[in-house]
Design a protein around this motif. Structure first.
Motif, PDB file in Angstrom:
ATOM      1  N   PRO A 103      14.425  10.461  10.375  1.00  0.00           N
ATOM      2  CA  PRO A 103      13.408   9.759  11.156  1.00  0.00           C
ATOM      3  C   PRO A 103      12.245   9.317  10.281  1.00  0.00           C
ATOM      4  CG  PRO A 103      13.369  12.118  11.603  1.00  0.00           C
ATOM      5  CD  PRO A 103      14.582  11.863  10.781  1.00  0.00           C
ATOM      6  N   ARG A 104      11.663   8.182  10.629  1.00  0.00           N
ATOM      7  CA  ARG A 104      10.545   7.649   9.838  1.00  0.00           C
ATOM      8  C   ARG A 104       9.333   8.558   9.920  1.00  0.00           C
ATOM      9  NH1 ARG A 104       7.794   6.460   6.552  1.00  0.00           N
ATOM     10  NH2 ARG A 104       6.918   4.483   5.831  1.00  0.00           N
ATOM     11  N   VAL A 105       9.155   9.179  11.076  1.00  0.00           N
ATOM     12  CA  VAL A 105       8.019  10.080  11.275  1.00  0.00           C
ATOM     13  C   VAL A 105       8.544  11.420  11.774  1.00  0.00           C
ATOM     14  CG1 VAL A 105       5.865  10.475  12.522  1.00  0.00           C
ATOM     15  CG2 VAL A 105       6.472   8.149  11.808  1.00  0.00           C
ATOM     16  N   GLY A 106       8.111  12.501  11.146  1.00  0.00           N
ATOM     17  CA  GLY A 106       8.525  13.827  11.582  1.00  0.00           C
ATOM     18  C   GLY A 106       9.903  14.203  11.069  1.00  0.00           C
ATOM     19  N   GLU A 107      10.435  15.299  11.621  1.00  0.00           N
ATOM     20  CA  GLU A 107      11.708  15.838  11.167  1.00  0.00           C
ATOM     21  C   GLU A 107      12.816  15.707  12.212  1.00  0.00           C
ATOM     22  OE1 GLU A 107      12.425  17.179   8.192  1.00  0.00           O
ATOM     23  OE2 GLU A 107      10.433  16.603   7.517  1.00  0.00           O
ATOM     24  N   VAL A 108      12.471  15.288  13.438  1.00  0.00           N
ATOM     25  CA  VAL A 108      13.446  15.267  14.525  1.00  0.00           C
ATOM     26  C   VAL A 108      13.594  13.842  15.054  1.00  0.00           C
ATOM     27  CG1 VAL A 108      14.029  16.184  16.800  1.00  0.00           C
ATOM     28  CG2 VAL A 108      12.821  17.628  15.161  1.00  0.00           C
ATOM     29  N   TRP A 109      14.838  13.407  15.222  1.00  0.00           N
ATOM     30  CA  TRP A 109      15.089  12.094  15.812  1.00  0.00           C
ATOM     31  C   TRP A 109      14.624  12.088  17.261  1.00  0.00           C
ATOM     32  CZ3 TRP A 109      16.468   7.989  13.008  1.00  0.00           C
ATOM     33  CH2 TRP A 109      17.142   8.195  11.795  1.00  0.00           C
ATOM     34  N   GLY A 110      14.038  10.985  17.702  1.00  0.00           N
ATOM     35  CA  GLY A 110      13.622  10.853  19.078  1.00  0.00           C
ATOM     36  C   GLY A 110      14.764  10.419  19.976  1.00  0.00           C
ATOM     37  N   GLU A 111      14.562  10.547  21.283  1.00  0.00           N
ATOM     38  CA  GLU A 111      15.603  10.179  22.239  1.00  0.00           C
ATOM     39  C   GLU A 111      15.901   8.690  22.183  1.00  0.00           C
ATOM     40  OE1 GLU A 111      16.280  10.368  27.108  1.00  0.00           O
ATOM     41  OE2 GLU A 111      14.659  11.485  26.151  1.00  0.00           O
ATOM     42  N   GLU A 112      14.897   7.892  21.870  1.00  0.00           N
ATOM     43  CA  GLU A 112      15.080   6.435  21.848  1.00  0.00           C
ATOM     44  C   GLU A 112      16.065   6.010  20.757  1.00  0.00           C
ATOM     45  OE1 GLU A 112      14.685   2.680  23.300  1.00  0.00           O
ATOM     46  OE2 GLU A 112      13.916   4.564  24.122  1.00  0.00           O
ATOM     47  N   GLU A 113      16.036   6.679  19.599  1.00  0.00           N
ATOM     48  CA  GLU A 113      16.961   6.324  18.515  1.00  0.00           C
ATOM     49  C   GLU A 113      18.406   6.558  18.940  1.00  0.00           C
ATOM     50  OE1 GLU A 113      14.199   8.051  18.018  1.00  0.00           O
ATOM     51  OE2 GLU A 113      13.160   7.339  16.227  1.00  0.00           O
ATOM     52  N   GLY A 114      18.638   7.671  19.675  1.00  0.00           N
ATOM     53  CA  GLY A 114      19.991   7.954  20.138  1.00  0.00           C
ATOM     54  C   GLY A 114      20.480   6.896  21.115  1.00  0.00           C
ATOM     55  N   LYS A 115      19.587   6.427  22.011  1.00  0.00           N
ATOM     56  CA  LYS A 115      19.964   5.397  22.971  1.00  0.00           C
ATOM     57  C   LYS A 115      20.269   4.077  22.261  1.00  0.00           C
ATOM     58  CE  LYS A 115      17.328   7.232  26.900  1.00  0.00           C
ATOM     59  NZ  LYS A 115      16.216   6.988  27.843  1.00  0.00           N
ATOM     60  N   LEU A 116      19.452   3.739  21.257  1.00  0.00           N
ATOM     61  CA  LEU A 116      19.685   2.489  20.519  1.00  0.00           C
ATOM     62  C   LEU A 116      21.002   2.536  19.753  1.00  0.00           C
ATOM     63  CD1 LEU A 116      16.087   1.829  19.138  1.00  0.00           C
ATOM     64  CD2 LEU A 116      17.284   0.537  20.908  1.00  0.00           C
ATOM     65  N   MET A 117      21.332   3.706  19.214  1.00  0.00           N
ATOM     66  CA  MET A 117      22.577   3.839  18.461  1.00  0.00           C
ATOM     67  C   MET A 117      23.792   3.731  19.373  1.00  0.00           C
ATOM     68  SD  MET A 117      23.722   6.885  15.898  1.00  0.00           S
ATOM     69  CE  MET A 117      25.325   6.868  15.125  1.00  0.00           C
TER      70      MET A 117
ATOM     71  N   LYS B 130       0.842  -1.189   0.000  1.00  0.00           N
ATOM     72  CA  LYS B 130       0.000   0.000   0.000  1.00  0.00           C
ATOM     73  C   LYS B 130       0.882   1.245   0.000  1.00  0.00           C
ATOM     74  CE  LYS B 130      -3.858  -2.158   2.441  1.00  0.00           C
ATOM     75  NZ  LYS B 130      -4.755  -2.077   3.621  1.00  0.00           N
ATOM     76  N   LEU B 131       0.375   2.294  -0.621  1.00  0.00           N
ATOM     77  CA  LEU B 131       1.139   3.536  -0.667  1.00  0.00           C
ATOM     78  C   LEU B 131       1.223   4.169   0.710  1.00  0.00           C
ATOM     79  CD1 LEU B 131      -0.221   5.156  -3.943  1.00  0.00           C
ATOM     80  CD2 LEU B 131       2.082   4.335  -3.535  1.00  0.00           C
ATOM     81  N   ASP B 132       2.378   4.739   0.994  1.00  0.00           N
ATOM     82  CA  ASP B 132       2.577   5.453   2.255  1.00  0.00           C
ATOM     83  C   ASP B 132       1.920   6.822   2.130  1.00  0.00           C
ATOM     84  OD1 ASP B 132       3.416   6.776   4.471  1.00  0.00           O
ATOM     85  OD2 ASP B 132       5.530   6.277   4.268  1.00  0.00           O
ATOM     86  N   PRO B 133       0.913   7.131   2.948  1.00  0.00           N
ATOM     87  CA  PRO B 133       0.203   8.406   2.795  1.00  0.00           C
ATOM     88  C   PRO B 133       0.951   9.598   3.369  1.00  0.00           C
ATOM     89  CG  PRO B 133      -0.678   7.202   4.653  1.00  0.00           C
ATOM     90  CD  PRO B 133       0.375   6.311   4.024  1.00  0.00           C
ATOM     91  N   THR B 134       2.036   9.371   4.123  1.00  0.00           N
ATOM     92  CA  THR B 134       2.758  10.474   4.753  1.00  0.00           C
ATOM     93  C   THR B 134       3.544  11.249   3.704  1.00  0.00           C
ATOM     94  OG1 THR B 134       2.995   9.102   6.719  1.00  0.00           O
ATOM     95  CG2 THR B 134       4.342  11.107   6.588  1.00  0.00           C
ATOM     96  N   PRO B 135       3.342  12.565   3.581  1.00  0.00           N
ATOM     97  CA  PRO B 135       4.065  13.333   2.560  1.00  0.00           C
ATOM     98  C   PRO B 135       5.536  13.460   2.911  1.00  0.00           C
ATOM     99  CG  PRO B 135       2.830  14.793   3.997  1.00  0.00           C
ATOM    100  CD  PRO B 135       2.432  13.393   4.372  1.00  0.00           C
ATOM    101  N   PRO B 136       6.411  13.516   1.912  1.00  0.00           N
ATOM    102  CA  PRO B 136       7.846  13.651   2.158  1.00  0.00           C
ATOM    103  C   PRO B 136       8.199  15.082   2.520  1.00  0.00           C
ATOM    104  CG  PRO B 136       7.418  13.678  -0.183  1.00  0.00           C
ATOM    105  CD  PRO B 136       6.097  13.433   0.485  1.00  0.00           C
TER     106      PRO B 136
END
Length: 204
Positions: free
Chosen positions: A190-204, A44-50
């Motif tokens: 980020p997959r959603v939005g324009e700002v990386w979340g804190e969780e991504e930094g911890k995982l990295m 299915k097409l991703d409805p979120t605009p780039p």
């Protein structure tokens, strides 16, 4: 030649149109890759605009130190990488520059920068800053009341100090470029939005 009138023309193949640029912060890719990038796992097409444009976080740099010159060859970074905020903002040091940096820090510890009476920290001034009895090179980024936020140019990260923890940077400390290279994983966002979340930094 055109087929006879009583023979219907074959319909054009169902080829999806090339979509706009991917949501991820990435350079242009081929039409085939673009077509695949907009489909979810079930087709299915991703409805979120780039986003309209790729945006990267500006680096914090000193105008008093020599400009950094990234090596043109493959080189090793110092591990582990400790200065990590997110995949879009982290710092690395080059292993080939560690001996020079350690020599500089040793000299700053053995011969601490002198205290200059009536000296005041200038706007985004490159300074010598002491934290837990160790002297570093830093950039005074922001004043907060009687304290300052200082970015550590050789190790990354921000510390908060009082004005009496800073001194003008001696000339012998200004010959080496900042040791930390502020970098990001180019082409990712980020997959959603324009700002990386804190969780991504911890995982990295």
């Amino acid at each position: 030649k055109s087929p006879p009138a009583d023979v219907p023309k074959s319909p054009p193949p169902n080829v999806p149109k090339s979509p706009p640029a991917s949501r991820q912060k990435s350079p242009p890719v081929s039409t085939a890759n673009q077509s695949q990038a907009i489909f979810s796992g079930k087709g299915k097409l991703d409805p979120t605009p780039p986003p309209t444009a790729t945006q990267y976080i500006p680096s914090i740099s000193s105008t008093s130190l020599p400009a950094q010159s990234p090596p043109p060859h493959l080189t090793q970074v110092v591990l582990p990488v400790n200065d990590i905020t997110s995949p879009g903002e982290f710092g690395v040091r080059l292993l080939e520059q560690e001996a020079q940096l350690n020599s500089l820090l040793e000299k700053m510890i053995m011969t601490p920068p002198p205290v200059v009476q009536s000296w005041k920290v200038g706007r985004r001034e490159t300074v010598a800053v002491v934290d837990q009895d160790i002297w570093y090179r830093g950039l005074a980024v922001r004043k907060m009341g009687e304290q300052f936020q200082v970015y550590l140019l050789d190790f990354g990260g921000m510390i908060t100090v009082a004005s009496d923890q800073m001194s003008p940077l001696p000339a012998y400390c200004a010959a080496m470029p900042a040791a930390t290279y502020q970098v990001c994983l180019a082409g990712l966002g980020p997959r959603v939005g324009e700002v990386w979340g804190e969780e991504e930094g911890k995982l990295m």
